[in-house]
Design a protein around this motif. Structure first.
Motif, mmCIF file in Angstrom:
data_model
loop_
_atom_site.group_PDB
_atom_site.id
_atom_site.type_symbol
_atom_site.label_atom_id
_atom_site.label_comp_id
_atom_site.label_asym_id
_atom_site.label_seq_id
_atom_site.Cartn_x
_atom_site.Cartn_y
_atom_site.Cartn_z
ATOM 1 N N PRO A 399 2.375 8.071 -8.519
ATOM 2 C CA PRO A 399 3.584 7.730 -7.844
ATOM 3 C C PRO A 399 3.463 8.081 -6.404
ATOM 4 C CG PRO A 399 3.882 9.787 -9.292
ATOM 5 C CD PRO A 399 2.497 9.144 -9.601
ATOM 6 N N GLY A 400 2.546 8.967 -5.838
ATOM 7 C CA GLY A 400 2.417 9.228 -4.559
ATOM 8 C C GLY A 400 2.039 7.944 -3.833
ATOM 9 N N ALA A 405 3.110 3.434 0.062
ATOM 10 C CA ALA A 405 3.419 1.970 0.161
ATOM 11 C C ALA A 405 4.681 1.368 0.191
ATOM 12 C CB ALA A 405 2.776 1.176 -1.115
ATOM 13 N N MET A 406 5.563 2.046 -0.399
ATOM 14 C CA MET A 406 6.812 1.708 -0.211
ATOM 15 C C MET A 406 7.603 2.081 1.285
ATOM 16 S SD MET A 406 8.650 3.106 -3.848
ATOM 17 C CE MET A 406 10.264 2.517 -3.426
ATOM 18 N N ARG A 407 6.868 3.313 1.742
ATOM 19 C CA ARG A 407 7.297 3.814 3.261
ATOM 20 C C ARG A 407 6.593 2.698 4.192
ATOM 21 N NH1 ARG A 407 7.387 9.000 0.384
ATOM 22 N NH2 ARG A 407 4.929 9.250 0.597
ATOM 23 N N LEU A 408 5.529 2.410 3.896
ATOM 24 C CA LEU A 408 4.749 1.236 4.827
ATOM 25 C C LEU A 408 5.501 0.114 4.988
ATOM 26 C CD1 LEU A 408 0.993 1.839 3.705
ATOM 27 C CD2 LEU A 408 2.018 2.364 5.982
ATOM 28 N N PRO A 416 11.274 -2.212 0.641
ATOM 29 C CA PRO A 416 10.635 -1.141 -0.059
ATOM 30 C C PRO A 416 10.890 -1.102 -1.514
ATOM 31 C CG PRO A 416 12.506 -0.111 1.116
ATOM 32 C CD PRO A 416 12.190 -1.571 1.415
ATOM 33 N N TYR A 417 11.760 -1.872 -2.079
ATOM 34 C CA TYR A 417 12.446 -1.871 -3.471
ATOM 35 C C TYR A 417 11.932 -3.317 -4.337
ATOM 36 C CZ TYR A 417 14.764 1.867 -1.113
ATOM 37 O OH TYR A 417 15.105 2.953 -0.258
ATOM 38 N N ASP A 421 4.890 -9.458 -2.758
ATOM 39 C CA ASP A 421 4.943 -9.680 -1.265
ATOM 40 C C ASP A 421 5.527 -8.797 -0.447
ATOM 41 O OD1 ASP A 421 3.545 -12.081 -1.774
ATOM 42 O OD2 ASP A 421 5.409 -13.269 -2.262
ATOM 43 N N ASN A 422 5.742 -7.715 -0.798
ATOM 44 C CA ASN A 422 6.419 -6.449 -0.039
ATOM 45 C C ASN A 422 5.673 -5.301 -0.253
ATOM 46 O OD1 ASN A 422 9.044 -7.544 1.120
ATOM 47 N ND2 ASN A 422 8.981 -8.408 -0.731
ATOM 48 N N VAL A 423 5.909 -4.529 -1.346
ATOM 49 C CA VAL A 423 5.111 -3.175 -1.438
ATOM 50 C C VAL A 423 3.774 -3.670 -2.242
ATOM 51 C CG1 VAL A 423 5.249 -1.067 -2.768
ATOM 52 C CG2 VAL A 423 7.336 -2.005 -2.054
ATOM 53 N N ASP A 424 3.640 -4.306 -2.624
ATOM 54 C CA ASP A 424 2.034 -4.667 -3.177
ATOM 55 C C ASP A 424 1.134 -5.102 -2.136
ATOM 56 O OD1 ASP A 424 3.131 -7.545 -2.720
ATOM 57 O OD2 ASP A 424 2.288 -8.131 -4.428
#
Length: 471
Positions: A399-400, A405-408, A416-417, A421-424
């Motif tokens: 999960p870390g 990746a969510m923070r980036l 981030p949710y 095309d976003n977090v991935d």
């Protein structure tokens, strides 16, 4: 005179309106044609319907297979598009779905006929075959009675009853054949049965005859040794896919691809694999074939039992297990992960797994880990389907790294949710110094390509399982 002049002016005006309307209609049609392919490219996926049988699309030992599936995968890879497959054995429904715009392509063994050409646009043929009569023959020491004598002359079909799939090309062919022989052939259209199901009924003696394409009929000789398929009822016929009549750009694209692809060794290998090479007995008769037994693995019962405890779809867990271990309970990865769900020893200990190579214990531990991950992301991602992508990635890489990746994503003005095309993207690139050295990153380097593909592979396999396996 004034009335005549007014009438002339009105007639000219109406004529101009009609011409203008025809020009607008023509432009709208041109725009619709362009939009058809543009829309597919814009959405990034092509929506296809195929039929479920032992040749076109099925699952064997957890792996999706099939002649149509492999052709479609080759097409989508060439086009750089995702492949979205739905399954339907209803010919008429498939035509309706195509014309309504619910799908882009019918990828089944459609016989090209004049009547059908008025409804849809056929692609370049992907193969050529002919229709044959499927009838039961005697085996072993059985002495054939008059009722079981094989029909070899089409004239002898006069007065016979033949059961065929509703709205199939076999119906029109038998009607034409009746006219040709000058006698009545009683045609019974069956709405809820696919061709191979009708072949099974012939083999079991429940119906006397059906009609099938010769290449598919030959495959079924491996399933049933008491059927005969040597009596042709048609000349060679072209078999193709279909698109909407307005989808000229898509048709041109698929046509050009098929023309070139059929010349490749890859196509020859695919065709030989499904239509020429004799299937081994263990594949044909095994429960692991979705057509025959509907079993994915030796551990289906345990997977179903444990998944039901937590209200998780067993087919999803089976797709994950296939990805992790190919259903081998004692396999160990280079990193030390063990068992069906590839648990790390410390993870297994955390979730009370007593015997890590025990299929039941391992699956219980894996499910508890998934539930723990799901709860971890639940506060941030309310949509279960979207959250599942984060959970699967975290199961693979921790999960870390997913939260990094969510923070980036958030830092770079992405959502981030949302996974795709976003977090991935940020997880995929977390192996690059410019990403893992960013101040918002807490867990450093990650080989992001593996979890990136891990999520899409499992979800794709899960979709295939849902298409052919009961819940």
């Amino acid at each position: 005179m004034q009335k005549i002049v007014l009438l002339l002016i009105l007639a000219i005006s109406l004529s101009a309106c009609v011409v203008d309307k025809e020009k607008k209609t023509a432009k709208q049609k041109e725009a619709a044609v362009a939009m058809d392919l543009d829309e597919i490219i814009k959405r990034g996926k092509i929506r296809v319907v195929t039929d479920y049988n032992s040749t076109n699309y099925f699952v064997y030992r957890g792996r999706p297979l099939g002649y149509q599936l492999e052709l479609l995968q080759a097409l989508s890879n060439t086009l750089g598009l995702k492949l979205e497959i739905v399954v339907s054995n209803d010919v008429e429904q498939n035509f309706e779905s195509l014309l309504k715009g619910d799908i882009d392509l019918i990828a089944t063994n459609l016989t090209i006929t004049r009547d059908r050409s008025h409804q849809v646009a056929f692609t370049e043929p992907h193969c050529v075959t002919h229709q044959v009569l499927v009838q039961q023959k005697s085996t072993g020491d059985d002495k054939p009675s008059k009722a079981t004598e094989l029909i070899r002359n089409q004239i002898d079909l006069g007065g016979k009853t033949i059961y065929v799939q509703e709205n199939s090309a076999y119906v029109s062919r038998l009607k034409s054949l009746g006219n040709e022989i000058g006698d009545s052939i009683h045609i019974v259209e069956i709405p809820d049965y696919e061709v191979e199901q009708l072949i099974a009924l012939v083999a079991n003696g429940e119906i006397p005859y059906t009609v099938c394409d010769e290449n598919l009929a030959r495959i079924n000789l491996n399933f049933y040794d008491n059927i005969d398929i040597e009596t042709a009822v048609s000349f060679p016929q072209k078999i193709a896919w279909a698109v909407r009549p307005s989808a000229k750009n898509l048709k041109d694209l698929v046509d050009n691809w098929l023309i070139n692809f059929k010349k490749t060794n890859q196509y020859k290998r695919i065709y030989r694999k499904y239509f020429i090479n004799k299937r081994s007995t263990h594949l044909v008769n095994a429960n692991f074939h979705s057509i025959k037994g509907g079993v994915v693995s030796d551990y289906d019962a345990i997977i179903k039992e444990e998944s039901a405890k937590y209200n998780w779809d067993w087919r999803l867990i089976a797709a994950l297990i296939y990805q992790e271990s190919r259903f081998l309970p004692e396999v160990e990865s280079w990193a030390g992960a063990v068992g069906l769900m590839q648990l790390m020893p410390q993870t297994a200990e955390s979730f009370g797994v007593e015997e890590i190579t025990s299929p039941k214990d391992n699956i219980q531990g894996g499910l508890k880990f998934l539930i723990w991950l799901d709860k971890r992301f639940a506060d941030k991602i309310s949509d279960p389907k979207e959250r599942l992508k984060f959970v699967l990635a975290a199961y693979n890489v921790g999960p870390g790294h997913v939260e990094d990746a969510m923070r980036l994503a958030e830092k770079n003005n992405k959502n981030p949710y949302i996974w795709e095309d976003n977090v991935d993207y940020y997880l995929l690139n977390k192996s690059k110094p410019s990403f893992y050295n960013d101040p918002v990153v807490k867990y450093g380097y990650c080989r992001g390509e593996e979890p990136f593909h891990y999520v899409s592979d499992i979800l794709e396999r899960y979709t295939h399982y849902k298409n052919v396996l009961a819940d």
